[in-house]
Design an enzyme around this catalytic site. Structure first.
Site, PDB file in Angstrom:
ATOM      1  N   GLY A   1     -46.011 -26.803  11.446  1.00 46.33           N
ATOM      2  CA  GLY A   1     -46.584 -25.453  11.502  1.00 46.33           C
ATOM      3  C   GLY A   1     -47.327 -25.291  12.823  1.00 46.33           C
TER       4      GLY A   1
ATOM      5  N   SER B   1     -50.307 -24.562  15.637  1.00 47.37           N
ATOM      6  CA  SER B   1     -51.650 -25.103  15.826  1.00 47.37           C
ATOM      7  C   SER B   1     -52.622 -24.205  15.046  1.00 47.37           C
ATOM      8  CB  SER B   1     -51.996 -25.089  17.319  1.00 47.37           C
ATOM      9  OG  SER B   1     -53.333 -25.478  17.503  1.00 47.37           O
ATOM     10  N   GLY B   2     -53.457 -24.821  14.227  1.00 50.85           N
ATOM     11  CA  GLY B   2     -54.421 -24.039  13.435  1.00 50.85           C
ATOM     12  C   GLY B   2     -53.865 -23.533  12.121  1.00 50.85           C
TER      13      GLY B   2
ATOM     14  N   GLY C   1     -53.210 -25.308   9.507  1.00 46.41           N
ATOM     15  CA  GLY C   1     -53.850 -26.015   8.392  1.00 46.41           C
ATOM     16  C   GLY C   1     -53.220 -27.369   8.092  1.00 46.41           C
ATOM     17  N   LYS C   2     -52.378 -27.873   8.984  1.00 47.29           N
ATOM     18  CA  LYS C   2     -51.679 -29.142   8.753  1.00 47.29           C
ATOM     19  C   LYS C   2     -52.664 -30.291   8.513  1.00 47.29           C
ATOM     20  CE  LYS C   2     -49.586 -29.104  12.806  1.00 47.29           C
ATOM     21  NZ  LYS C   2     -50.235 -27.887  13.368  1.00 47.29           N
ATOM     22  N   SER C   3     -53.603 -30.468   9.453  1.00 47.90           N
ATOM     23  CA  SER C   3     -54.515 -31.620   9.354  1.00 47.90           C
ATOM     24  C   SER C   3     -55.444 -31.481   8.153  1.00 47.90           C
ATOM     25  CB  SER C   3     -55.372 -31.754  10.615  1.00 47.90           C
ATOM     26  OG  SER C   3     -54.566 -31.676  11.747  1.00 47.90           O
TER      27      SER C   3
ATOM     28  N   SER D   1     -44.193 -30.084  15.547  1.00 50.70           N
ATOM     29  CA  SER D   1     -42.725 -30.253  15.487  1.00 50.70           C
ATOM     30  C   SER D   1     -42.026 -28.888  15.500  1.00 50.70           C
ATOM     31  CB  SER D   1     -42.295 -31.094  14.293  1.00 50.70           C
ATOM     32  OG  SER D   1     -43.215 -31.117  13.237  1.00 50.70           O
TER      33      SER D   1
HETATM   34  N1  LIG Z   1     -49.479 -26.621  24.842  1.00 46.68           N
HETATM   35  C1  LIG Z   1     -49.825 -26.987  23.610  1.00 46.68           C
HETATM   36  N2  LIG Z   1     -49.101 -26.546  22.536  1.00 46.68           N
HETATM   37  C2  LIG Z   1     -49.446 -26.933  21.298  1.00 46.68           C
HETATM   38  N3  LIG Z   1     -50.514 -27.749  21.006  1.00 46.68           N
HETATM   39  C3  LIG Z   1     -51.259 -28.195  22.029  1.00 46.68           C
HETATM   40  C4  LIG Z   1     -50.953 -27.837  23.371  1.00 46.68           C
HETATM   41  N4  LIG Z   1     -51.869 -28.423  24.180  1.00 46.68           N
HETATM   42  C5  LIG Z   1     -52.697 -29.132  23.412  1.00 46.68           C
HETATM   43  N5  LIG Z   1     -52.341 -28.996  22.105  1.00 46.68           N
HETATM   44  C6  LIG Z   1     -52.986 -29.761  21.019  1.00 46.68           C
HETATM   45  O1  LIG Z   1     -52.024 -30.735  20.622  1.00 46.68           O
HETATM   46  C7  LIG Z   1     -51.786 -30.703  19.234  1.00 46.68           C
HETATM   47  C8  LIG Z   1     -50.289 -30.656  18.917  1.00 46.68           C
HETATM   48  O2  LIG Z   1     -49.690 -31.887  19.157  1.00 46.68           O
HETATM   49  P1  LIG Z   1     -48.360 -32.289  18.408  1.00 46.68           P
HETATM   50  O3  LIG Z   1     -48.111 -33.698  18.757  1.00 46.68           O
HETATM   51  O4  LIG Z   1     -48.481 -31.969  16.961  1.00 46.68           O
HETATM   52  O5  LIG Z   1     -47.278 -31.303  19.079  1.00 46.68           O
HETATM   53  S1  LIG Z   1     -45.680 -31.438  19.063  1.00 46.68           S
HETATM   54  O6  LIG Z   1     -45.266 -31.724  17.682  1.00 46.68           O
HETATM   55  O7  LIG Z   1     -45.301 -32.522  19.993  1.00 46.68           O
HETATM   56  O8  LIG Z   1     -45.159 -30.138  19.512  1.00 46.68           O
HETATM   57  C9  LIG Z   1     -52.415 -29.422  18.710  1.00 46.68           C
HETATM   58  O9  LIG Z   1     -53.055 -29.828  17.506  1.00 46.68           O
HETATM   59  P2  LIG Z   1     -53.012 -28.962  16.158  1.00 46.68           P
HETATM   60  O10 LIG Z   1     -53.890 -27.783  16.471  1.00 46.68           O
HETATM   61  O11 LIG Z   1     -53.618 -29.899  15.153  1.00 46.68           O
HETATM   62  O12 LIG Z   1     -51.611 -28.589  15.838  1.00 46.68           O
HETATM   63  C10 LIG Z   1     -53.373 -28.974  19.795  1.00 46.68           C
HETATM   64  O13 LIG Z   1     -54.687 -29.388  19.471  1.00 46.68           O
HETATM   65  N1  LIG Z   2     -56.571 -20.778   3.017  1.00 48.76           N
HETATM   66  C1  LIG Z   2     -57.465 -20.874   4.031  1.00 48.76           C
HETATM   67  N2  LIG Z   2     -58.533 -20.082   4.080  1.00 48.76           N
HETATM   68  C2  LIG Z   2     -59.422 -20.212   5.080  1.00 48.76           C
HETATM   69  N3  LIG Z   2     -59.346 -21.086   6.076  1.00 48.76           N
HETATM   70  C3  LIG Z   2     -58.305 -21.895   6.066  1.00 48.76           C
HETATM   71  C4  LIG Z   2     -57.321 -21.808   5.057  1.00 48.76           C
HETATM   72  N4  LIG Z   2     -56.409 -22.710   5.325  1.00 48.76           N
HETATM   73  C5  LIG Z   2     -56.812 -23.330   6.451  1.00 48.76           C
HETATM   74  N5  LIG Z   2     -57.959 -22.852   6.863  1.00 48.76           N
HETATM   75  C6  LIG Z   2     -58.725 -23.285   8.037  1.00 48.76           C
HETATM   76  O1  LIG Z   2     -57.863 -23.243   9.145  1.00 48.76           O
HETATM   77  C7  LIG Z   2     -58.149 -24.324  10.025  1.00 48.76           C
HETATM   78  C8  LIG Z   2     -56.878 -25.097  10.230  1.00 48.76           C
HETATM   79  O2  LIG Z   2     -57.130 -26.137  11.147  1.00 48.76           O
HETATM   80  P1  LIG Z   2     -56.308 -27.482  11.152  1.00 48.76           P
HETATM   81  O3  LIG Z   2     -56.205 -28.065   9.778  1.00 48.76           O
HETATM   82  O4  LIG Z   2     -56.918 -28.306  12.222  1.00 48.76           O
HETATM   83  O5  LIG Z   2     -54.871 -26.945  11.570  1.00 48.76           O
HETATM   84  P2  LIG Z   2     -53.708 -27.715  12.322  1.00 48.76           P
HETATM   85  O6  LIG Z   2     -53.846 -29.171  12.008  1.00 48.76           O
HETATM   86  O7  LIG Z   2     -52.447 -27.106  11.768  1.00 48.76           O
HETATM   87  O8  LIG Z   2     -53.911 -27.408  13.767  1.00 48.76           O
HETATM   88  C9  LIG Z   2     -59.250 -25.162   9.362  1.00 48.76           C
HETATM   89  O9  LIG Z   2     -60.486 -24.814   9.936  1.00 48.76           O
HETATM   90  C10 LIG Z   2     -59.179 -24.724   7.893  1.00 48.76           C
HETATM   91  O10 LIG Z   2     -60.408 -24.836   7.242  1.00 48.76           O
END
Ligand SMILES: Nc1ncnc2c1ncn2[C@@H]1O[C@H](COP(=O)(O)OS(=O)(=O)O)[C@@H](OP(=O)(O)O)[C@H]1O
Ligand SMILES: Nc1ncnc2c1ncn2[C@@H]1O[C@H](COP(=O)(O)OP(=O)(O)O)[C@@H](O)[C@H]1O
Length: 197
Positions: free
Chosen positions: A31, A33-34, A36-38, A105
């Site tokens: 999914g 970034s942001g 909710g994966k982690s 991904s």
């Molecule tokens: N350009 C760019 N695009 C997307 N994300 C970025 C980028 N630069 C840094 N980040 C940070 O790196 C996290 C994503 O890394 P991933 O290894 O999951 O990415 S990938 O699967 O190789 O596409 C991602 O973490 P998540 O927010 O947890 O998804 C970001 O914090």
């Molecule tokens: N159903 C929801 N309602 C409110 N906030 C949410 C909900 N689902 C996820 N979040 C918030 O969204 C953010 C997702 O961040 P994170 O888990 O780091 O995403 P990712 O790993 O995909 O980048 C967290 O701050 C989480 O608390």
């Protein structure tokens, strides 16, 4: 020919699985970034831990801080990042762990490669389906703001594509379902596959 032959070790995945009293596989969260994966991987891990399941969380940020330090976000290096992640996940599965892998991904081809490495039977594609609008509103790490300002290039959803999975085994919509409900639903879906003793 690379002149490498593998030693026939006496103990394998089945024996380790007997020790941990459950099967092992990978729940692969994909999914934006942001999305909710982690957060979900963390919640699912805690719920499984309460059931005495051996788990391990692998995520993009942590792998990119160490093992994959040299890799950037170009399509080629994302693919390499995911290939390495999948190989690590496969090792952890063979050690008897349930792996919660959290990586953007972004492309179908990336996820197909990961599935091929891990093996279809051990790969549970879990789509965290949160819209770009919501992810950008959350902007947990302030990265969308930077990407919009042109300070980060190749940012997924902004100037780098995200292809939605067509047929994910599990789909979560964090805009409709709260986090606790979503984590409980994932754990319930895993119960049969776990074969807990
Ligand atoms: N350009 C760019 N695009 C997307 N994300 C970025 C980028 N630069 C840094 N980040 C940070 O790196 C996290 C994503 O890394 P991933 O290894 O999951 O990415 S990938 O699967 O190789 O596409 C991602 O973490 P998540 O927010 O947890 O998804 C970001 O914090
Ligand atoms: N159903 C929801 N309602 C409110 N906030 C949410 C909900 N689902 C996820 N979040 C918030 O969204 C953010 C997702 O961040 P994170 O888990 O780091 O995403 P990712 O790993 O995909 O980048 C967290 O701050 C989480 O608390």
């Amino acid at each position: 020919m690379n002149n490498i032959t593998t030693f026939n070790f006496s103990l394998g995945r089945e024996e380790r699985s007997k020790l941990s009293n459950h099967t092992s596989f990978v729940v692969w969260f994909t999914g934006l970034s942001g999305s909710g994966k982690s957060t979900l991987a963390n919640m699912v891990e805690k719920l499984l831990y309460e059931q005495k399941v051996r788990t391990f969380v692998l995520d993009g940020d942590s792998l990119r801080n160490g093992l994959n330090k040299e890799l950037d976000f170009s399509p080629e290096e994302r693919e390499e990042n995911l290939r390495v992640a999948a190989e690590v996940a496969k090792i952890l599965v063979s050690s008897g762990s349930v792996v919660l892998a959290s990586f953007i991904s972004p492309k179908q081809a990336n996820r197909d490669l990961v599935k091929e490495i891990i093996g279809e039977q051990d790969f549970i594609e879990t789509f965290v389906n949160t819209s770009l609008e919501t992810c950008e509103k959350r902007d947990v790490k302030g990265l969308y703001k930077k990407a919009r300002a042109g300070e980060i290039k190749n940012f997924t959803g902004i100037d780098s594509p995200y292809e939605k999975p067509k047929n994910p085994e599990i789909e979560i919509n964090t805009e409709k379902e709260n986090l606790q409900e979503a984590a409980n639903r994932i754990v319930n879906l895993l119960q049969k596959k776990l074969e807990l003793k």
